[in-house]
Design a protein around this motif. Structure first.
Motif, short mmCIF file in Angstrom:
data_model
loop_
_atom_site.label_atom_id
_atom_site.label_comp_id
_atom_site.label_asym_id
_atom_site.label_seq_id
_atom_site.Cartn_x
_atom_site.Cartn_y
_atom_site.Cartn_z
N MET A 43 -5.42 -15.32 12.45
CA MET A 43 -5.13 -14.46 11.30
C MET A 43 -6.11 -13.29 11.25
SD MET A 43 -4.01 -16.90 8.10
CE MET A 43 -5.48 -17.94 8.13
N ALA A 44 -7.37 -13.55 11.55
CA ALA A 44 -8.38 -12.49 11.48
C ALA A 44 -8.15 -11.42 12.54
CB ALA A 44 -9.76 -13.09 11.64
N ALA A 45 -7.61 -11.84 13.69
CA ALA A 45 -7.45 -10.90 14.80
C ALA A 45 -6.03 -10.40 14.96
CB ALA A 45 -7.89 -11.58 16.10
N ALA A 46 -5.10 -10.89 14.14
CA ALA A 46 -3.69 -10.55 14.33
C ALA A 46 -3.47 -9.04 14.21
CB ALA A 46 -2.84 -11.27 13.29
N PRO A 47 -2.83 -8.44 15.23
CA PRO A 47 -2.60 -6.99 15.19
C PRO A 47 -1.44 -6.61 14.29
CG PRO A 47 -1.69 -7.92 17.19
CD PRO A 47 -2.39 -9.05 16.49
N GLY A 48 -0.59 -7.56 13.94
CA GLY A 48 0.59 -7.24 13.13
C GLY A 48 0.83 -8.29 12.06
N PRO A 49 1.96 -8.20 11.38
CA PRO A 49 2.27 -9.13 10.30
C PRO A 49 2.54 -10.54 10.83
CG PRO A 49 4.15 -7.70 10.74
CD PRO A 49 3.02 -7.17 11.55
N ILE A 50 2.28 -11.54 9.99
CA ILE A 50 2.54 -12.95 10.30
C ILE A 50 3.54 -13.46 9.27
CG2 ILE A 50 1.55 -15.23 10.66
CD1 ILE A 50 -1.16 -13.88 11.02
N TYR A 51 4.68 -13.95 9.74
CA TYR A 51 5.77 -14.37 8.85
C TYR A 51 5.30 -15.45 7.86
CZ TYR A 51 10.33 -15.94 7.24
OH TYR A 51 11.41 -16.27 6.46
N GLY A 52 5.56 -15.21 6.58
CA GLY A 52 5.22 -16.17 5.55
C GLY A 52 3.76 -16.21 5.17
N VAL A 53 2.94 -15.48 5.91
CA VAL A 53 1.51 -15.41 5.61
C VAL A 53 1.17 -14.05 5.03
CG1 VAL A 53 -0.83 -15.64 6.53
CG2 VAL A 53 1.03 -17.04 7.48
N THR A 54 1.59 -13.01 5.73
CA THR A 54 1.38 -11.64 5.25
C THR A 54 2.69 -10.91 5.02
OG1 THR A 54 1.21 -10.78 7.51
CG2 THR A 54 -0.84 -11.49 6.44
N THR A 55 3.83 -11.60 5.24
CA THR A 55 5.14 -10.96 5.04
C THR A 55 5.93 -11.70 3.98
OG1 THR A 55 6.49 -12.30 6.55
CG2 THR A 55 5.17 -10.52 7.53
N LEU A 56 7.01 -11.05 3.52
CA LEU A 56 7.99 -11.74 2.69
C LEU A 56 8.79 -12.70 3.56
CD1 LEU A 56 9.37 -8.67 0.65
CD2 LEU A 56 7.52 -10.25 0.02
N THR A 57 9.47 -13.65 2.93
CA THR A 57 10.32 -14.61 3.67
C THR A 57 11.78 -14.32 3.37
OG1 THR A 57 10.13 -16.22 1.87
CG2 THR A 57 8.51 -16.36 3.66
N GLY A 58 12.65 -15.23 3.76
CA GLY A 58 14.08 -15.05 3.51
C GLY A 58 14.66 -13.91 4.31
N HIS A 59 14.19 -13.73 5.55
CA HIS A 59 14.65 -12.66 6.44
C HIS A 59 14.34 -11.27 5.88
CE1 HIS A 59 16.81 -15.63 8.85
NE2 HIS A 59 17.26 -16.13 7.71
N ARG A 60 13.34 -11.19 5.03
CA ARG A 60 12.93 -9.89 4.47
C ARG A 60 11.52 -9.53 4.94
NH1 ARG A 60 14.55 -9.70 -1.81
NH2 ARG A 60 13.75 -7.60 -1.48
N ASP A 61 11.17 -10.08 6.11
CA ASP A 61 9.82 -9.88 6.61
C ASP A 61 9.57 -8.45 7.09
OD1 ASP A 61 11.78 -11.26 8.29
OD2 ASP A 61 10.41 -10.91 9.95
N GLY A 62 10.62 -7.68 7.26
CA GLY A 62 10.43 -6.30 7.70
C GLY A 62 10.22 -5.32 6.56
N GLU A 63 10.28 -5.80 5.33
CA GLU A 63 10.16 -4.91 4.17
C GLU A 63 8.70 -4.71 3.77
OE1 GLU A 63 12.57 -6.12 0.90
OE2 GLU A 63 14.31 -6.58 2.17
N ALA A 64 8.41 -3.52 3.32
CA ALA A 64 7.06 -3.21 2.83
C ALA A 64 6.83 -3.89 1.48
CB ALA A 64 6.88 -1.71 2.69
N HIS A 65 5.59 -4.31 1.24
CA HIS A 65 5.24 -4.95 -0.03
C HIS A 65 3.73 -4.80 -0.24
CE1 HIS A 65 3.16 -8.47 1.65
NE2 HIS A 65 4.00 -8.34 2.66
N SER A 66 3.29 -5.16 -1.43
CA SER A 66 1.86 -5.03 -1.75
C SER A 66 1.22 -6.37 -2.09
CB SER A 66 1.69 -4.06 -2.93
OG SER A 66 2.39 -4.55 -4.07
N LEU A 67 1.88 -7.48 -1.73
CA LEU A 67 1.37 -8.80 -2.09
C LEU A 67 0.26 -9.25 -1.15
CD1 LEU A 67 4.74 -10.69 -2.78
CD2 LEU A 67 3.29 -9.44 -4.40
N THR A 68 -0.71 -9.93 -1.71
CA THR A 68 -1.75 -10.56 -0.90
C THR A 68 -1.22 -11.89 -0.37
OG1 THR A 68 -2.67 -11.82 -2.75
CG2 THR A 68 -3.49 -9.56 -2.42
#
Length: 391
Positions: A43-68
């Protein structure tokens, strides 16, 4: 002697015949600790988003958001929670919990060791939560999985606030609800089958003394009893073999691979398609057994329904009707099999339904129907034997 298979260990632990820690083994704590440390580094070194960790779920992982990540845990929990309306079922709850813990210990869905231990301790507390058997369209059963997760956290004195990044998706994803409920429902079918075998032999003895078939062969429903029971037992073994493999396999999405190199894999191990198909065979064989029982009742009533010596010549007239009604109700409810409808669109994104929990629910319902029909048959035979005793 405790079975050495995954299914055998899980069932033994669910029944209290085996320490639950034997399900995942002594190496699990060190592995879970090492996996979590690797996940934190990833997680510390990940160059991009991680599904369900830093992204939305429900196939909406490509959408921009401001959630921690902490807010994403809450968003996942809130969006998947529906207040359960069912009553607690201890056997079902324990099998689902043991299945989840066994699969988490294999790897792929990283959680902290302290969270794993807290969930495991809930097994010894004797608490059972509520799982709605009709609350899933089944593509991983994430709604009942969330019911399990949030109640399990509460039993452990925890909440979503206490979860680390990625732990909420790890808790609700996977085939564990389907798998645990399948084992629970199959046990009920096996119990009905064993009762049927003993009761069928009793029915055959009664039909023999009736004299009705002294000069001709028994009806097919009597001659086919062993064949149909053997067919049902065969489907139970197929389901156990399938469940055993799944219990030894990681399940979730995404799956984390420790590596090196560490990576996240998007896949569909939550579906358990082969388990649904195995359950379908179990259901078909169970319905065949239901027909056998219904016909046995009919033949027994016909063989013993008349005679001036009977205390009540019409005592049996409603029994075969009620048994047939039970049979037809089972056929109406469960005649449409697993993949009559295979998918659905959710906000424009395809999904695939394996109907896991629905299939387990159908199996359990058939087990109840078989038990009801066997009770009717037992009543008929008790009455017949009472008439013979008093004659």
């Amino acid at each position: 002697m405790i079975e050495s298979s995954n299914v055998g260990r899980v069932r033994a632990a669910a029944e209290g015949r085996l320490d639950a820690r034997e399900v995942w083994g002594p190496a699990a704590p060190a592995f879970l600790e090492a996996q979590w440390q690797a996940f934190e580094r990833f997680m510390a070194a990940a160059p991009g988003p991680i599904y369900g960790v830093t992204t939305l779920t429900g196939h909406r992982d490509g959408e921009a958001h401001s959630l921690t990540p902490a807010q994403i845990n809450h968003a996942i929990a809130d969006s998947h929670w529906f207040e359960p309306t069912s009553e607690p079922e201890d056997g079902l709850w324990r099998l689902i919990t043991l299945t989840k813990l066994a699969q988490m210990a294999i790897g792929g869905t990283p959680v902290r060791l302290e969270l794993f231990n807290a969930l495991a301790e809930g097994l010894t507390a004797g608490r059972a939560g509520r799982i709605d058997m009709n609350a899933s369209y089944s593509s991983g059963d994430v709604i009942p999985a969330c019911q399990w997760a949030l109640q399990s956290l509460r039993f452990a004195g925890l909440s979503v606030e206490d979860l680390a990044p990625g732990e909420m998706i790890a808790l609700i994803n996977g085939d564990f609800v389907h798998l645990g409920s399948a084992l629970w429902a199959a046990e009920r079918i096996a119990s009905a089958r064993l009762r049927n075998d003993a009761q069928g032999r009793r029915a055959a003895r009664l039909l023999s003394v009736s004299g009705r078939y002294a000069q001709r062969q028994f009806p097919v429903s009597f001659r086919a009893m062993e064949d149909v029971s053997a067919a049902l037992a065969s489907t139970e073994r197929l389901m156990d073999m399938t469940a055993d493999r799944l219990l030894g396999s990681p399940s979730g999405n995404p799956l984390f691979h420790v590596g090196p190199p560490s990576r996240m894999e998007s896949q569909a191990s939550f579906l358990a398609t082969d388990l649904s198909l195995a359950q379908g065979s179990l259901i078909e064989a169970s319905l065949a057994l239901a027909w056998i029982i219904s016909r046995r009742i009919q033949h027994l009533c016909e063989a013993f329904h008349d005679g001036a010596s009977l205390s009540n010549p019409i005592a049996l007239i409603q029994k075969p009707k009620l048994a047939e009604a039970r049979l037809e109700a089972l056929r109406l409810r469960h005649g449409v099999r697993t993949f009559a409808s295979g998918g659905v669109m959710s906000e424009g994104v395809e999904d695939f339904w394996t109907r896991g929990l629905m299939t387990s629910s159908a199996t359990a319902d058939i087990a109840t129907g078989l038990t009801d029909m066997l009770r009717i048959e037992a009543d008929v035979m008790d009455w017949i034997e009472a008439q013979q005793t008093s004659a």
